[in-house]
Design a protein around this motif. Sequence first.
Motif, short mmCIF file in Angstrom:
data_model
loop_
_atom_site.label_atom_id
_atom_site.label_comp_id
_atom_site.label_asym_id
_atom_site.label_seq_id
_atom_site.Cartn_x
_atom_site.Cartn_y
_atom_site.Cartn_z
N GLY A 4 3.94 0.19 83.41
CA GLY A 4 5.04 -0.76 83.56
C GLY A 4 4.99 -1.91 82.57
O GLY A 4 5.68 -2.92 82.74
N HIS A 5 4.16 -1.78 81.53
CA HIS A 5 3.95 -2.88 80.59
C HIS A 5 5.01 -2.98 79.50
O HIS A 5 5.14 -4.02 78.86
CB HIS A 5 2.58 -2.75 79.90
CG HIS A 5 1.45 -2.65 80.87
ND1 HIS A 5 1.05 -3.70 81.67
CD2 HIS A 5 0.64 -1.61 81.18
CE1 HIS A 5 0.04 -3.32 82.42
NE2 HIS A 5 -0.22 -2.05 82.15
N LYS A 49 9.50 -4.10 79.78
CA LYS A 49 8.66 -3.96 80.97
C LYS A 49 9.52 -3.44 82.11
O LYS A 49 10.70 -3.78 82.21
CB LYS A 49 8.05 -5.30 81.36
CG LYS A 49 7.04 -5.82 80.36
CD LYS A 49 6.48 -7.16 80.80
CE LYS A 49 5.47 -7.65 79.78
NZ LYS A 49 4.88 -8.93 80.17
N SER A 50 8.91 -2.61 82.94
CA SER A 50 9.64 -2.04 84.07
C SER A 50 8.65 -1.69 85.17
O SER A 50 7.48 -2.07 85.10
CB SER A 50 10.42 -0.80 83.64
OG SER A 50 9.52 0.24 83.28
N GLU A 51 9.11 -0.94 86.12
CA GLU A 51 8.22 -0.49 87.17
C GLU A 51 7.28 0.57 86.60
O GLU A 51 7.57 1.19 85.57
CB GLU A 51 9.03 0.11 88.32
CG GLU A 51 9.87 -0.92 89.05
CD GLU A 51 10.64 -0.29 90.20
OE1 GLU A 51 10.23 0.76 90.71
OE2 GLU A 51 11.67 -0.88 90.58
N GLU A 52 6.19 0.79 87.30
CA GLU A 52 5.25 1.83 86.88
C GLU A 52 5.93 3.19 86.97
O GLU A 52 6.76 3.43 87.84
CB GLU A 52 4.00 1.79 87.76
CG GLU A 52 3.17 0.55 87.55
CD GLU A 52 1.90 0.53 88.38
OE1 GLU A 52 1.62 1.51 89.11
OE2 GLU A 52 1.19 -0.48 88.32
N ILE A 53 5.56 4.07 86.04
CA ILE A 53 6.12 5.42 85.99
C ILE A 53 4.96 6.40 86.12
O ILE A 53 4.14 6.54 85.19
CB ILE A 53 6.89 5.66 84.67
CG1 ILE A 53 7.95 4.57 84.47
CG2 ILE A 53 7.49 7.05 84.64
CD1 ILE A 53 8.56 4.55 83.08
#
Length: 173
Positions: free
Chosen positions: A112-113, A125-129
């Motif tokens: 998520g970085h 950046k986003s949620e973990e995948i």
Amino acid sequence: MKRDSKTRYGSISKTFHWLMAGLIGWQLFKFGDRIAEGEHWVGETLVPWHVSIGTLLLVLIVLRLAWVITQRHQRPAHDPAIARLVKAGHGLLFAGMLLMPITGMMVMLGGGHGVSAFGMELFAKSEEIAWAAAIGNLHSPLAWLLTALIIGHIGMALIHHFIRKDDTLKRML
């Protein structure tokens, strides 16, 4: 001579080879993070560039592969007795050089970085995948494998130069 010939690599192939060799050498300093958790001059000065250099290497390997394809009928020939081994070794090196930045980006995206290179945001950046993180888990083992392949590549070049005394190394210098 810009293009490759049957006896020598051209200036474009040599530039790709030595530029990427230097950048990959720089990337290998990331192993220094394993010492004192990166709290030393290597970890503080060279390692912060790891993602940016990796992104640059991804662009260079794609360009280099395109160049190799255009030059495939003009490249220096190898000893027929070992030509398949040479092609396999180079194929593994190219695969490693391509997979390293891809799996590195998957580490960043999976966590998520996001991904930024040279100050430019490539992926926010986003949620973990989870699936990206799973692919990213291959990054470290591939780094060790690529390092072993590089050592083998250098070793074979030195064997050709000092033991076989042929022009293999000179073609790339």
